[in-house]
Design a protein around this motif. Structure first.
Motif, mmCIF file in Angstrom:
data_model
loop_
_atom_site.group_PDB
_atom_site.id
_atom_site.type_symbol
_atom_site.label_atom_id
_atom_site.label_comp_id
_atom_site.label_asym_id
_atom_site.label_seq_id
_atom_site.Cartn_x
_atom_site.Cartn_y
_atom_site.Cartn_z
ATOM 1 N N ALA A 75 -50.832 10.977 11.622
ATOM 2 C CA ALA A 75 -51.749 10.436 12.620
ATOM 3 C C ALA A 75 -51.133 9.277 13.394
ATOM 4 O O ALA A 75 -51.448 9.074 14.559
ATOM 5 C CB ALA A 75 -53.030 9.984 11.930
ATOM 6 N N HIS A 76 -50.232 8.522 12.777
ATOM 7 C CA HIS A 76 -49.651 7.364 13.449
ATOM 8 C C HIS A 76 -48.490 7.720 14.367
ATOM 9 O O HIS A 76 -47.973 6.873 15.062
ATOM 10 C CB HIS A 76 -49.205 6.327 12.422
ATOM 11 C CG HIS A 76 -48.111 6.813 11.525
ATOM 12 N ND1 HIS A 76 -48.337 7.689 10.498
ATOM 13 C CD2 HIS A 76 -46.789 6.562 11.535
ATOM 14 C CE1 HIS A 76 -47.190 7.949 9.898
ATOM 15 N NE2 HIS A 76 -46.243 7.284 10.498
ATOM 16 N N ALA A 77 -48.062 8.983 14.376
ATOM 17 C CA ALA A 77 -46.957 9.397 15.242
ATOM 18 C C ALA A 77 -47.443 10.509 16.165
ATOM 19 O O ALA A 77 -47.452 11.667 15.790
ATOM 20 C CB ALA A 77 -45.780 9.894 14.399
ATOM 21 N N ILE A 84 -42.790 -3.600 16.005
ATOM 22 C CA ILE A 84 -42.208 -2.718 14.993
ATOM 23 C C ILE A 84 -43.309 -2.312 14.022
ATOM 24 O O ILE A 84 -43.900 -3.151 13.350
ATOM 25 C CB ILE A 84 -41.041 -3.405 14.255
ATOM 26 C CG1 ILE A 84 -39.954 -3.768 15.278
ATOM 27 C CG2 ILE A 84 -40.494 -2.494 13.163
ATOM 28 C CD1 ILE A 84 -38.844 -4.615 14.715
ATOM 29 N N HIS A 85 -43.588 -1.035 13.981
ATOM 30 C CA HIS A 85 -44.672 -0.535 13.140
ATOM 31 C C HIS A 85 -44.271 -0.527 11.672
ATOM 32 O O HIS A 85 -43.130 -0.260 11.328
ATOM 33 C CB HIS A 85 -45.080 0.875 13.575
ATOM 34 C CG HIS A 85 -45.563 0.916 14.976
ATOM 35 N ND1 HIS A 85 -46.800 0.470 15.340
ATOM 36 C CD2 HIS A 85 -44.961 1.327 16.111
ATOM 37 C CE1 HIS A 85 -46.951 0.611 16.646
ATOM 38 N NE2 HIS A 85 -45.845 1.133 17.135
ATOM 39 N N THR A 86 -45.215 -0.763 10.822
ATOM 40 C CA THR A 86 -44.988 -0.735 9.387
ATOM 41 C C THR A 86 -44.880 0.718 8.943
ATOM 42 O O THR A 86 -45.698 1.553 9.302
ATOM 43 C CB THR A 86 -46.154 -1.408 8.643
ATOM 44 O OG1 THR A 86 -46.286 -2.741 9.148
ATOM 45 C CG2 THR A 86 -45.909 -1.436 7.155
#
Length: 115
Positions: free
Chosen positions: A82-84, A16-18
């Motif tokens: 950037a994280h998605a 589970i990403h923060t």
């Protein structure tokens, strides 16, 4: 088409990403500011199902047709964080193939039946 999941696994915390807030969405209401009207509400096909207040705004701002809607949607789309990673549009069949592939990797069994 219907898909049934026989077995599901719960992700542990390591998967589970923060959440990290990158920016405020422009559609979140703020005091003393009129929130932009969602572009899809200006399409003619939804004119009879949107709230009266939105109908009045559509009358002021004008309706848009499909080519204009698609062009404006691409131009107004906010950059993906950037994280998605962005994902290209895909057909329903491709989505089912992806689900079946993921299910086979996790040991889940899926039964897909046509409508």
């Amino acid at each position: 088409m219907r898909a049934f999941r026989r077995k599901a696994r719960v992700n542990g915390p390591r998967y589970i990403h923060t959440h990290r807030k990158v920016a405020q969405n422009r559609y979140v209401p703020t005091p003393d500011t009129e929130t932009p009207l969602a572009l899809w509400k200006r399409r003619g096909m939804v004119g009879d199902v949107i709230p009266e207040a939105d109908k009045a705004r559509v009358a002021r701002e004008g309706r848009i047709d499909l080519p204009d809607y698609e062009a404006r949607g691409r131009a107004r789309r906010e950059p993906t964080p950037a994280h998605a990673p962005s994902r290209p549009a895909r057909s329903a069949a491709a989505a089912v193939r992806e689900m079946l592939g993921a299910a086979s990797k996790t040991g889940a069994r899926m039964i897909v039946t046509p409508p």
